[in-house]
Scaffold this active site. Structure first.
Site, PDB file in Angstrom:
ATOM      1  N   SER A 111      15.343 -16.631  -6.453  1.00 30.60           N
ATOM      2  CA  SER A 111      14.551 -15.759  -7.130  1.00 30.60           C
ATOM      3  C   SER A 111      13.899 -16.323  -8.329  1.00 30.60           C
ATOM      4  O   SER A 111      14.592 -16.673  -9.261  1.00 30.60           O
ATOM      5  CB  SER A 111      15.292 -14.521  -7.575  1.00 30.60           C
ATOM      6  OG  SER A 111      14.506 -13.544  -8.540  1.00 30.60           O
ATOM      7  N   HIS A 134      11.648 -16.071  -3.642  1.00 26.92           N
ATOM      8  CA  HIS A 134      11.712 -14.573  -3.830  1.00 26.92           C
ATOM      9  C   HIS A 134      11.130 -14.367  -5.264  1.00 26.92           C
ATOM     10  O   HIS A 134      11.231 -14.769  -6.113  1.00 26.92           O
ATOM     11  CB  HIS A 134      13.057 -14.393  -3.675  1.00 26.92           C
ATOM     12  CG  HIS A 134      13.507 -12.805  -3.895  1.00 26.92           C
ATOM     13  ND1 HIS A 134      13.375 -11.964  -2.786  1.00 26.92           N
ATOM     14  CD2 HIS A 134      13.792 -12.070  -4.721  1.00 26.92           C
ATOM     15  CE1 HIS A 134      13.570 -10.547  -3.072  1.00 26.92           C
ATOM     16  NE2 HIS A 134      13.733 -10.627  -4.499  1.00 26.92           N
ATOM     17  N   ASP A 166      10.425 -11.072  -7.698  1.00 27.41           N
ATOM     18  CA  ASP A 166      10.962  -9.740  -7.972  1.00 27.41           C
ATOM     19  C   ASP A 166       9.987  -9.204  -8.878  1.00 27.41           C
ATOM     20  O   ASP A 166       9.586  -9.355 -10.034  1.00 27.41           O
ATOM     21  CB  ASP A 166      12.451  -9.685  -8.850  1.00 27.41           C
ATOM     22  CG  ASP A 166      13.344 -10.225  -7.943  1.00 27.41           C
ATOM     23  OD1 ASP A 166      13.589  -9.220  -7.267  1.00 27.41           O
ATOM     24  OD2 ASP A 166      14.318 -11.093  -8.258  1.00 27.41           O
ATOM     25  N   MET A 222       8.349  -6.075 -10.899  1.00 29.24           N
ATOM     26  CA  MET A 222       8.854  -5.023 -11.527  1.00 29.24           C
ATOM     27  C   MET A 222       7.661  -4.451 -12.499  1.00 29.24           C
ATOM     28  O   MET A 222       6.901  -5.040 -13.050  1.00 29.24           O
ATOM     29  CB  MET A 222       9.917  -5.413 -12.534  1.00 29.24           C
ATOM     30  CG  MET A 222      11.080  -5.881 -11.717  1.00 29.24           C
ATOM     31  SD  MET A 222      12.295  -6.596 -13.067  1.00 29.24           S
ATOM     32  CE  MET A 222      13.265  -7.610 -12.316  1.00 29.24           C
ATOM     33  N   HIS A 234       9.643  -8.405  -3.369  1.00 22.15           N
ATOM     34  CA  HIS A 234      10.463  -7.486  -3.587  1.00 22.15           C
ATOM     35  C   HIS A 234       9.788  -6.456  -4.688  1.00 22.15           C
ATOM     36  O   HIS A 234       9.593  -6.859  -5.785  1.00 22.15           O
ATOM     37  CB  HIS A 234      11.767  -7.603  -3.783  1.00 22.15           C
ATOM     38  CG  HIS A 234      12.830  -6.389  -4.455  1.00 22.15           C
ATOM     39  ND1 HIS A 234      14.057  -6.555  -4.876  1.00 22.15           N
ATOM     40  CD2 HIS A 234      12.554  -5.011  -4.079  1.00 22.15           C
ATOM     41  CE1 HIS A 234      14.390  -5.139  -5.075  1.00 22.15           C
ATOM     42  NE2 HIS A 234      13.492  -4.611  -4.402  1.00 22.15           N
ATOM     43  N   MET A 274       9.668  -3.550  -6.927  1.00 17.74           N
ATOM     44  CA  MET A 274      10.275  -2.557  -7.470  1.00 17.74           C
ATOM     45  C   MET A 274       9.362  -1.759  -8.259  1.00 17.74           C
ATOM     46  O   MET A 274       9.281  -1.658  -9.566  1.00 17.74           O
ATOM     47  CB  MET A 274      11.313  -3.194  -8.445  1.00 17.74           C
ATOM     48  CG  MET A 274      12.721  -3.897  -7.777  1.00 17.74           C
ATOM     49  SD  MET A 274      13.723  -4.714  -8.873  1.00 17.74           S
ATOM     50  CE  MET A 274      13.092  -6.533  -8.587  1.00 17.74           C
ATOM     51  N   MET A 302      20.862  -4.030  -2.680  1.00 17.79           N
ATOM     52  CA  MET A 302      21.197  -4.583  -4.170  1.00 17.79           C
ATOM     53  C   MET A 302      22.484  -4.345  -4.561  1.00 17.79           C
ATOM     54  O   MET A 302      23.269  -3.170  -4.306  1.00 17.79           O
ATOM     55  CB  MET A 302      20.295  -3.576  -5.012  1.00 17.79           C
ATOM     56  CG  MET A 302      18.712  -3.735  -4.992  1.00 17.79           C
ATOM     57  SD  MET A 302      18.117  -5.387  -5.285  1.00 17.79           S
ATOM     58  CE  MET A 302      18.732  -5.768  -7.085  1.00 17.79           C
ATOM     59  N   GLY A 337      16.235  -4.548 -11.808  1.00 21.16           N
ATOM     60  CA  GLY A 337      15.356  -4.318 -13.162  1.00 21.16           C
ATOM     61  C   GLY A 337      15.689  -5.635 -13.970  1.00 21.16           C
ATOM     62  O   GLY A 337      14.874  -6.125 -14.771  1.00 21.16           O
ATOM     63  N   ASP A 369      20.859  -8.826  -2.759  1.00 21.67           N
ATOM     64  CA  ASP A 369      20.439  -9.390  -4.146  1.00 21.67           C
ATOM     65  C   ASP A 369      21.314  -8.837  -5.087  1.00 21.67           C
ATOM     66  O   ASP A 369      21.634  -7.695  -5.169  1.00 21.67           O
ATOM     67  CB  ASP A 369      19.181  -9.053  -4.286  1.00 21.67           C
ATOM     68  CG  ASP A 369      18.652  -9.821  -5.485  1.00 21.67           C
ATOM     69  OD1 ASP A 369      19.044 -10.556  -6.075  1.00 21.67           O
ATOM     70  OD2 ASP A 369      17.289  -9.384  -5.770  1.00 21.67           O
ATOM     71  N   GLY A 420      19.404 -16.062  -8.281  1.00 26.45           N
ATOM     72  CA  GLY A 420      18.546 -16.580  -9.309  1.00 26.45           C
ATOM     73  C   GLY A 420      19.012 -17.535 -10.259  1.00 26.45           C
ATOM     74  O   GLY A 420      19.025 -18.701 -10.121  1.00 26.45           O
TER      75      GLY A 420
END
Length: 214
Positions: free
Chosen positions: A7, A32, A34, A36, A65, A67, A136, A141, A172, A194
């Site tokens: 990540s 990956h 993330d 947000m 991903h 979010m 998750m 977050g 994850d 990560g």
């Protein structure tokens, strides 16, 4: 063999192109992202322009991903920027099935994520529209959280629900050499990590050690 998706949330953004290029060379199966929005989760990360800018440095599939409260606003942009796998959340107030169909129609693999508090059975209505399920094992977050060991049974439940369908199980949250064996044994196909990878002195070795877990 389990696949590894580092990540980039834990990468050095001052040299992100170099960072993603190196992890591809060091054995990553996916990169990956993330994403947000500051609404669905309280943190804010980056948009499709970041992916577009570093895509030329990436030689493996890109796993995104979202979010996000309103992922429909960005699905097309992220796929155009280079996303090969795009995951949305089950918990959003949108027509999830239509969004999964849209992702596939645009040529990407469609994924559904469930938060730690969401029951495994919530994926059932969407199984025929999925290429992956993301579980998750921390609250989404923020990076660097501790692994929730009590979520291992959910991985096994999801595997049973998937049955013979060709759907990957991604996990994850708090993945490292101590937590990963139980996650793999529970049924994970892809490990998202990560800090464990990006903070390692030898990233190639860190990735390989995860891949060797049986």
């Amino acid at each position: 063999m389990v696949k590894i998706a580092p990540s980039i949330l834990s990468a050095n953004f001052a040299c992100l192109g170099q960072e993603v290029s190196e992890i591809c060379q060091q054995g990553a199966d996916f990169v990956h992202f993330d994403v947000m929005d500051g609404h669905f989760v309280s943190n804010l990360s980056f948009g499709p322009m970041v992916l577009k800018s570093v895509k030329p440095y990436i030689t493996v599939p890109v796993d995104v991903h979202l979010m996000m409260t309103n992922p429909e606003k960005y699905i097309e942009a992220f796929i155009a920027a280079g996303a090969n796998r795009l995951t949305i959340h089950q918990e959003i107030d949108e027509d999830v099935t239509s969004l999964l169909q849209q992702i596939r129609a645009l040529g990407a693999k469609a994924g559904l994520c469930i938060k730690p508090s969401t029951e495994a059975e919530k994926i059932i209505p969407y199984l025929d529209f999925l290429d992956l399920v993301l579980i998750m094992t921390v609250e989404p977050g923020f990076g660097g959280q501790a692994f929730m060991e009590d979520k291992l049974s959910k991985i096994t439940q999801v595997k049973e629900l998937i049955g013979t369908r060709n759907i990957d199980i991604e996990v994850d949250g708090g993945i490292n050499l101590q937590t990963a064996p139980a996650v793999v044994h529970a049924g994970a196909d892809v490990l998202i990590a990560g800090n464990y990878i990006f903070k390692a002195q030898d990233r190639k070795e860190a990735i390989q050690l995860l891949k060797e877990i049986k």
